[in-house]
Design a protein around this motif. Structure first.
Motif, short mmCIF file in Angstrom:
data_model
loop_
_atom_site.label_atom_id
_atom_site.label_comp_id
_atom_site.label_asym_id
_atom_site.label_seq_id
_atom_site.Cartn_x
_atom_site.Cartn_y
_atom_site.Cartn_z
N LYS A 1 70.42 -4.17 21.09
CA LYS A 1 69.49 -2.63 21.72
C LYS A 1 68.80 -3.01 22.23
O LYS A 1 67.77 -2.34 22.91
N TYR A 2 67.87 -3.22 20.97
CA TYR A 2 66.40 -2.10 20.34
C TYR A 2 65.35 -3.64 19.70
O TYR A 2 66.31 -4.49 19.68
N GLU A 3 64.04 -3.86 20.19
CA GLU A 3 63.59 -4.58 19.76
C GLU A 3 63.62 -4.46 18.11
O GLU A 3 63.63 -3.47 17.54
N LYS A 4 63.96 -5.40 17.51
CA LYS A 4 63.60 -5.50 15.85
C LYS A 4 62.48 -4.96 15.50
O LYS A 4 60.78 -4.69 15.78
N ARG A 5 62.10 -4.01 14.19
CA ARG A 5 60.66 -3.89 13.66
C ARG A 5 59.95 -5.30 13.21
O ARG A 5 60.56 -6.75 12.95
N GLY A 6 58.81 -4.78 13.18
CA GLY A 6 58.24 -6.05 12.20
C GLY A 6 57.31 -6.74 13.50
O GLY A 6 56.94 -5.64 13.89
#
Length: 102
Positions: free
Chosen positions: A90-95
């Motif tokens: 549902k969300y962009e991944k961290r990084g």
């Protein structure tokens, strides 16, 4: 199988990895063909916070599960570039942001 990414690099997707994706992320069974679309035409690419050689290609699909990203994880080393997994989020991944579509 070889898939060209947005930069024209050849990325390997093996039958073993397809099996892994379907087993570990069963929601991807219906969307396995989208992997090449995500790799070839992502909305954004981030570098994994866990491994500097892993790049997370994201593409948003408003019609899948009420709106989600398909994320394709790609290892890029000097001589080899290959897909490790793919899943929905549902969300962009961290990084760290590497590239974003204009």
């Amino acid at each position: 199988m070889q898939i060209k990414d947005v930069f024209g690099e050849g990325i390997t997707l093996t039958e073993e990895r397809i099996g892994h994706i379907i087993t570990r992320h069963p929601e991807m069974k219906e969307h396995i063909k989208e992997i090449s679309v995500v790799v070839n035409s992502p909305d954004l690419i981030k570098r994994s916070v866990y491994d500097k050689e892993v790049f997370l290609y994201h593409k948003y699909y408003p019609n899948i599960y009420g709106g989600c990203f398909i994320v394709v994880s790609i290892v890029k080393r000097q001589r080899e570039k290959f897909i490790t997994t793919a899943y929905t989020s549902k969300y962009e991944k961290r990084g760290g942001l590497i590239w974003k579509k204009n």
